[in-house]
Scaffold this motif. Structure first.
Motif, PDB file in Angstrom:
ATOM      1  N   ALA A 342     -21.453 -12.274   4.265  1.00 49.19           N
ATOM      2  CA  ALA A 342     -20.106 -12.779   4.060  1.00 49.19           C
ATOM      3  C   ALA A 342     -19.627 -13.163   2.460  1.00 49.19           C
ATOM      4  CB  ALA A 342     -19.712 -13.788   5.098  1.00 49.19           C
ATOM      5  N   ILE A 343     -20.701 -13.847   2.001  1.00 45.94           N
ATOM      6  CA  ILE A 343     -20.375 -14.138   0.535  1.00 45.94           C
ATOM      7  C   ILE A 343     -20.187 -13.037  -0.229  1.00 45.94           C
ATOM      8  CG2 ILE A 343     -21.689 -15.130  -1.431  1.00 45.94           C
ATOM      9  CD1 ILE A 343     -22.868 -17.218   0.707  1.00 45.94           C
ATOM     10  N   ASN A 344     -21.121 -11.933  -0.343  1.00 45.97           N
ATOM     11  CA  ASN A 344     -20.918 -11.050  -1.268  1.00 45.97           C
ATOM     12  C   ASN A 344     -19.618 -10.050  -0.996  1.00 45.97           C
ATOM     13  OD1 ASN A 344     -23.451 -11.565  -2.535  1.00 45.97           O
ATOM     14  ND2 ASN A 344     -23.964  -9.544  -2.529  1.00 45.97           N
ATOM     15  N   LEU A 345     -19.457 -10.025   0.561  1.00 48.72           N
ATOM     16  CA  LEU A 345     -18.147  -9.248   0.749  1.00 48.72           C
ATOM     17  C   LEU A 345     -16.878  -9.882   0.139  1.00 48.72           C
ATOM     18  CD1 LEU A 345     -17.088  -6.826   2.386  1.00 48.72           C
ATOM     19  CD2 LEU A 345     -16.724  -8.618   4.195  1.00 48.72           C
ATOM     20  N   ALA A 346     -16.875 -11.158   0.181  1.00 54.37           N
ATOM     21  CA  ALA A 346     -15.670 -12.106  -0.378  1.00 54.37           C
ATOM     22  C   ALA A 346     -15.612 -11.804  -1.928  1.00 54.37           C
ATOM     23  CB  ALA A 346     -15.716 -13.341   0.112  1.00 54.37           C
ATOM     24  N   TYR A 347     -16.826 -12.080  -2.524  1.00 50.70           N
ATOM     25  CA  TYR A 347     -17.250 -11.924  -3.867  1.00 50.70           C
ATOM     26  C   TYR A 347     -16.608 -10.930  -4.670  1.00 50.70           C
ATOM     27  CZ  TYR A 347     -18.935 -12.828  -8.724  1.00 50.70           C
ATOM     28  OH  TYR A 347     -19.036 -13.093  -9.928  1.00 50.70           O
ATOM     29  N   TYR A 348     -17.081  -9.799  -4.106  1.00 44.40           N
ATOM     30  CA  TYR A 348     -16.902  -8.426  -4.820  1.00 44.40           C
ATOM     31  C   TYR A 348     -15.590  -7.964  -4.343  1.00 44.40           C
ATOM     32  CZ  TYR A 348     -21.455  -8.268  -6.687  1.00 44.40           C
ATOM     33  OH  TYR A 348     -22.511  -8.483  -7.212  1.00 44.40           O
ATOM     34  N   SER A 349     -15.066  -8.366  -3.168  1.00 50.00           N
ATOM     35  CA  SER A 349     -13.780  -7.851  -2.810  1.00 50.00           C
ATOM     36  C   SER A 349     -12.508  -8.651  -3.983  1.00 50.00           C
ATOM     37  CB  SER A 349     -13.399  -8.081  -1.585  1.00 50.00           C
ATOM     38  OG  SER A 349     -14.083  -7.402  -0.534  1.00 50.00           O
ATOM     39  N   LEU A 350     -12.832  -9.943  -4.360  1.00 45.98           N
ATOM     40  CA  LEU A 350     -11.936 -10.635  -5.077  1.00 45.98           C
ATOM     41  C   LEU A 350     -12.041  -9.967  -6.508  1.00 45.98           C
ATOM     42  CD1 LEU A 350     -12.607 -14.249  -3.711  1.00 45.98           C
ATOM     43  CD2 LEU A 350     -10.501 -12.695  -3.596  1.00 45.98           C
ATOM     44  N   SER A 351     -13.515  -9.816  -6.880  1.00 43.22           N
ATOM     45  CA  SER A 351     -13.805  -9.394  -8.189  1.00 43.22           C
ATOM     46  C   SER A 351     -13.089  -8.023  -8.695  1.00 43.22           C
ATOM     47  CB  SER A 351     -15.223  -9.396  -8.466  1.00 43.22           C
ATOM     48  OG  SER A 351     -16.093 -10.668  -8.123  1.00 43.22           O
ATOM     49  N   LEU A 352     -13.008  -7.087  -7.566  1.00 40.66           N
ATOM     50  CA  LEU A 352     -12.681  -5.653  -7.847  1.00 40.66           C
ATOM     51  C   LEU A 352     -11.013  -5.883  -8.016  1.00 40.66           C
ATOM     52  CD1 LEU A 352     -14.429  -3.555  -5.208  1.00 40.66           C
ATOM     53  CD2 LEU A 352     -14.875  -3.871  -7.775  1.00 40.66           C
ATOM     54  N   ASN A 353     -10.455  -6.916  -7.848  1.00 41.35           N
ATOM     55  CA  ASN A 353      -9.054  -7.197  -7.929  1.00 41.35           C
ATOM     56  C   ASN A 353      -8.800  -7.847  -9.205  1.00 41.35           C
ATOM     57  OD1 ASN A 353      -8.200  -5.677  -5.413  1.00 41.35           O
ATOM     58  ND2 ASN A 353      -8.472  -7.559  -4.435  1.00 41.35           N
ATOM     59  N   VAL A 469     -12.931  -2.566   2.344  1.00 40.17           N
ATOM     60  CA  VAL A 469     -12.225  -3.544   2.803  1.00 40.17           C
ATOM     61  C   VAL A 469     -10.691  -3.782   2.035  1.00 40.17           C
ATOM     62  CG1 VAL A 469     -12.193  -6.008   2.996  1.00 40.17           C
ATOM     63  CG2 VAL A 469     -14.102  -4.962   3.655  1.00 40.17           C
ATOM     64  N   ASN A 470     -10.995  -3.731   0.629  1.00 43.35           N
ATOM     65  CA  ASN A 470      -9.518  -3.817   0.084  1.00 43.35           C
ATOM     66  C   ASN A 470      -8.743  -2.436   0.271  1.00 43.35           C
ATOM     67  OD1 ASN A 470     -10.576  -6.003  -1.232  1.00 43.35           O
ATOM     68  ND2 ASN A 470     -11.264  -4.904  -3.159  1.00 43.35           N
ATOM     69  N   MET A 471      -9.196  -1.478   0.897  1.00 42.14           N
ATOM     70  CA  MET A 471      -8.187  -0.428   0.985  1.00 42.14           C
ATOM     71  C   MET A 471      -7.606  -0.572   2.406  1.00 42.14           C
ATOM     72  SD  MET A 471     -10.950   2.856   0.428  1.00 42.14           S
ATOM     73  CE  MET A 471      -9.784   3.880   1.214  1.00 42.14           C
ATOM     74  N   LEU A 472      -7.806  -1.549   3.126  1.00 45.52           N
ATOM     75  CA  LEU A 472      -7.308  -1.894   4.352  1.00 45.52           C
ATOM     76  C   LEU A 472      -5.951  -2.615   3.962  1.00 45.52           C
ATOM     77  CD1 LEU A 472     -10.027  -3.600   6.363  1.00 45.52           C
ATOM     78  CD2 LEU A 472      -9.101  -1.034   6.774  1.00 45.52           C
ATOM     79  N   GLU A 473      -5.521  -2.746   2.707  1.00 46.46           N
ATOM     80  CA  GLU A 473      -4.176  -3.424   2.479  1.00 46.46           C
ATOM     81  C   GLU A 473      -3.088  -2.413   2.638  1.00 46.46           C
ATOM     82  OE1 GLU A 473      -4.320  -4.950  -1.473  1.00 46.46           O
ATOM     83  OE2 GLU A 473      -4.706  -2.747  -2.480  1.00 46.46           O
ATOM     84  N   MET A 474      -3.582  -0.932   2.718  1.00 49.14           N
ATOM     85  CA  MET A 474      -2.553  -0.143   2.839  1.00 49.14           C
ATOM     86  C   MET A 474      -1.913  -0.206   4.392  1.00 49.14           C
ATOM     87  SD  MET A 474      -4.666   3.243   4.074  1.00 49.14           S
ATOM     88  CE  MET A 474      -5.652   3.136   2.466  1.00 49.14           C
ATOM     89  N   ILE A 479      -4.776  -8.153   5.425  1.00 45.86           N
ATOM     90  CA  ILE A 479      -5.860  -7.511   6.151  1.00 45.86           C
ATOM     91  C   ILE A 479      -7.069  -8.006   5.552  1.00 45.86           C
ATOM     92  CG2 ILE A 479      -6.988  -5.945   7.264  1.00 45.86           C
ATOM     93  CD1 ILE A 479      -4.375  -4.655   8.187  1.00 45.86           C
ATOM     94  N   PRO A 480      -7.342  -7.629   4.264  1.00 51.46           N
ATOM     95  CA  PRO A 480      -8.569  -8.015   3.519  1.00 51.46           C
ATOM     96  C   PRO A 480      -8.718  -9.397   3.516  1.00 51.46           C
ATOM     97  CG  PRO A 480      -7.305  -6.126   2.448  1.00 51.46           C
ATOM     98  CD  PRO A 480      -6.454  -6.604   3.360  1.00 51.46           C
TER      99      PRO A 480
END
Length: 535
Positions: A342-353, A469-474, A479-480
């Motif tokens: 959960a940590i890595n999913l959140a960290y990298y989802s935020l970092s890629l933005n 996960v970030n693609m779900l914003e479409m 959602i992400p």
């Protein structure tokens, strides 16, 4: 029966020996972020278009703007199509001006890269645009896949062949294939070298921290994980300076190789983990290292205590079977793995933005790198003052809640939402360090590296899902954020199932790890204790 913790108390559990070892193993973390940051900078896309120099044969005096206007179609927004061109014709310039060109095709003669930021990237050198763009996008995935494989391979490797070998071999591989990356004549050799570099990075990270931890006493045990993260943040800033002044990806690769070569030289002189040697039944080798550590720390080692610790004992065998056969260890493993994922999913989802926080990628990266440094110093304090369990729960629940709060901020207020998301990202980073410490303190020596490796593998798999996960914003922009926040908060609540391990000795057996024989609460030896010790 005496344990290894008592030996550390006697010879100094954070003396000169441990400090030198800690620095030697943490120093490479100044360099490792170069590999990760290069995925952002060296892979940067460019403002490209088809090469249409064919028209200069009939109109050599055309300006750049006139050439593009005559040979490139435009998109609906008025910009030039980056992947289409008008088919060349055998006409005079006057005829082309009068009748214009209508038939289009893909880029016949390659591309022109109008890069005003970088001198050269893999995109410009290998033309990873248009129909080749999927190869470019796969480069980052290949690297992270390598990190995942490295965690899988070098976890069990360290249990069988030792922590020392599991740190040395990855560094040699990283040096070789960092150079190979810089020399790559095509994208395929580059991708292979990046995969192996990722394998090396994943293997070194998990093993170096455990090698340091198994030599350090209970009061400073969290230093290995947290200090490595502090140096990693500094490494981001250092690489930023390199890329800012040298904007050629090949030269950047060779610059990375320089300090790696230095590490490869000294890493062969590092000691093996005495805990691992004892666990493998190699008491003689462990005795030599303990005596060496005592000599460097200038603390005498009580002979009777040393002989007691070195007594032959039953060696636990079974590897990963031990981990999953125990109901208690299984609970610890899945709880921590879920949290780490959960940590890595959140960290990298935020970092890629990162691009959403402003147009200047160099400034954004500088802010991100500098602001992570105090987070890990706070983490070190919290782990020792408050404890592992409450620190992890607060970091996950508060971090997830801050991310969730961004949905309550109007979309037009990018500054507030950016601050909330960045704070959430930093807390996730701190939680990752806590998970790393927890993995080392909850599992016995015989499976400590295997458990850490498997947990790291799961967390890396989660990080690879972050772009998806970030693609779900479409479907909806929220959602992400809802997904990563909910998983973080849920894992923080589940952390309640974990025991507190602050100031407890590392478990040497499954029995100790399960709590059937409570690990001894260890205190740091005072100077009076050392002076009063008799041989």
């Amino acid at each position: 029966m005496a344990d290894f913790g008592e030996i550390l108390e006697a010879i100094g559990d954070f003396g000169v020996f441990q400090k030198l070892l800690l620095f030697a193993l943490c120093f490479p973390n100044l360099i490792l972020p170069f590999q990760l940051a290069s995925l952002v900078f060296n892979h940067a896309d460019t403002n490209h278009h088809c090469n249409t120099d064919w028209i200069l044969q009939v109109g050599p005096n055309l300006t750049r703007e006139e050439q593009l206007n005559l040979t490139l179609p435009r998109l609906e927004d008025g910009s030039f199509d980056p992947c289409q061109m008008f088919v060349p014709v055998d006409w005079s310039l006057a005829a082309i001006r009068e009748y214009g060109l209508n038939e289009t095709s893909t880029c016949i003669h390659g591309w022109v890269h109008n890069d005003t930021i970088y001198e050269a990237t893999i995109v410009t050198d290998f033309d990873l645009v248009c129909e080749n763009v999927n190869v470019f996008r796969g480069g980052q995935t290949v690297f992270f896949a390598g990190v995942l494989v490295g965690a899988i391979l070098f976890g069990p490797f360290a249990e069988s062949f030792g922590r020392k070998r599991a740190t040395q071999i990855p560094m040699v591989l990283m040096l070789i294939f960092t150079v190979v990356s810089g020399l790559s004549p095509n994208i395929y050799i580059y991708l292979v070298s990046q995969f192996i570099t990722g394998v090396a990075l994943g293997g070194f990270r998990i093993n170096s921290i455990i090698l340091a931890t198994e030599w350090i006493g209970v009061a400073q045990r969290s230093y290995a994980a947290c200090l490595s993260q502090v140096l990693a943040a500094l490494g981001q800033v250092m690489f930023l300076a390199v890329v800012y002044f040298i904007r050629n990806w090949r030269i950047d690769q060779f610059i990375m190789a320089g300090p790696l070569a230095f590490v490869v030289i000294y890493i062969w002189f590092l000691p093996e983990s005495a805990r691992w040697l004892l666990d493998r039944g190699r008491a003689t080798d462990a005795k030599k290292l303990i005596q060496k550590a005592a000599a460097i720390n200038k603390h005498p080692v009580p002979q009777a205590l040393l002989e007691e610790v070195l007594k032959e004992k039953i060696v636990e065998k079974g590897g990963v079977k031990i981990l999953f056969a125990s109901r208690v260890l299984r609970k610890y493993f899945f709880t921590l793995t879920f949290a780490w994922g959960a940590i890595n999913l959140a960290y990298y989802s935020l970092s890629l933005n990162v691009g959403k926080f402003g147009p200047d990628i160099f400034l954004n990266q500088l802010i991100f790198g500098l602001s992570e440094i105090p987070v890990h110093f706070l983490c070190m304090w919290s782990l020792e003052a408050v404890g592992r369990k409450p620190s992890l729960m607060v970091a996950l629940i508060l971090g997830g809640s801050l991310c969730l709060l961004t949905l309550a901020v109007p979309l037009s207020d990018a500054i507030v939402s950016g601050v909330l998301a960045t704070c959430g990202r930093f807390l996730m980073n701190a939680a990752g360090s806590i998970c790393n410490v927890y993995f080392q303190e909850l599992f016995p020596t015989s499976v400590r590296q295997t458990a850490t490796g498997l947990g790291s593998t799961a967390s890396r798999a989660a990080s690879m899902l972050s772009p998806v996960v970030n693609m779900l914003e479409m479907y909806h922009y929220s959602i992400p954020t809802v997904l990563i926040s909910s998983l973080a908060i849920a894992s923080g609540i589940m952390a309640f199932l974990l025991p507190e391990t602050r100031h407890t000795e590392l478990p040497n057996s499954t029995e100790e790890a399960e709590g059937k024989r409570k690990p001894k609460m260890t205190r740091v030896a005072s100077s009076e204790d050392i002076k009063g010790t008799k041989l």
